[in-house]
Design a protein around this motif. Structure first.
Motif, PDB file in Angstrom:
ATOM      1  N   VAL A   1      -3.724   5.333   3.081  1.00  0.00           N
ATOM      2  CA  VAL A   1      -3.379   4.523   1.920  1.00  0.00           C
ATOM      3  C   VAL A   1      -4.478   4.751   0.888  1.00  0.00           C
TER       4      VAL A   1
ATOM      5  N   GLU B   1       0.844  -1.190   0.000  1.00  0.00           N
ATOM      6  CA  GLU B   1       0.000   0.000   0.000  1.00  0.00           C
ATOM      7  C   GLU B   1       0.880   1.241   0.000  1.00  0.00           C
TER       8      GLU B   1
ATOM      9  N   TRP C   1       1.200   5.215   0.799  1.00  0.00           N
ATOM     10  CA  TRP C   1       0.598   6.296   1.575  1.00  0.00           C
ATOM     11  C   TRP C   1       0.478   7.533   0.698  1.00  0.00           C
TER      12      TRP C   1
END
Length: 198
Positions: free
Chosen positions: A147, A70, A72
């Motif tokens: 995310v 993921e 950010w």
């Protein structure tokens, strides 16, 4: 099973879809929440498996790392001043109203990323699910650090990655010491094979 709001949920959907092709009689119940609440439900035996965002305590768990990380980002309205940038630095956020994730471990990683700029930040609140953060972003012009979630309307919202980049691993976890049903055993065997070829 449990899942947060992640891009990695797409991998979970493919995994479940593939499993159900082999075992058509198996159904599932998906509970969506933050990693902390999912972890708690796993501990109490209310979930068999969950996908959790690292860092997470895996002392009593076995896990598989999903083949996606993921990224950010900053969530903002599409007409926000920062939307014209390709990526967002800590100094770009100075003085802007920011919503952080409610999860302490996630906030800690963001604070490390902000480093020396943290005193210049204007934190206005925390939120545990991105859908609610998006409402405040749209209605109030706030900025949410999160995310990236795949389903937000791109005409109304924009994501811009943090720079330097910040990433999180996603783990498929289950209790090591819990008696597993035959269905769960078959699912975990399938998941190990599926994820090794993904």
């Amino acid at each position: 099973m449990g899942a947060g709001e992640y891009q990695a949920t797409e991998v979970l959907a493919k995994l479940i879809g593939g499993f159900q092709k082999q075992y058509a009689a198996v159904s599932f119940e998906l509970f969506t929440s933050s990693s902390d609440l999912l972890h708690d439900k796993l501990d109490k035996g209310l979930l068999d498996v969950a996908i959790l965002q690292a860092p997470v305590d895996t002392t009593n768990y076995d896990y598989l790392r999903l083949p996606i990380r993921e990224t950010w980002c900053v969530l903002m309205r599409s007409d926000a001043p920062l939307a014209s940038k390709n990526a967002i630095t800590a100094s770009d956020l100075s003085g802007l109203p920011i919503i952080l994730p409610a999860r302490l471990q996630a906030r800690s990683e963001i604070f490390n990323w902000l480093s020396g700029d943290i005193a210049k930040m204007r934190f206005i609140g925390n939120s545990n699910l991105l859908a609610n953060t998006a409402v405040f972003v749209e209605q109030c012009g706030y900025y949410g650090i999160s995310v990236q979630m795949p389903l937000l309307d791109e005409k109304r919202f924009t994501y811009r990655p943090l720079t330097p980049a910040l990433h999180s691993d996603i783990l498929l976890v289950w209790r090591r010491d819990r008696q597993q049903s035959l269905t769960l055993q078959k699912f975990l065997q399938f998941a190990k094979c599926f994820l090794s070829i993904e």
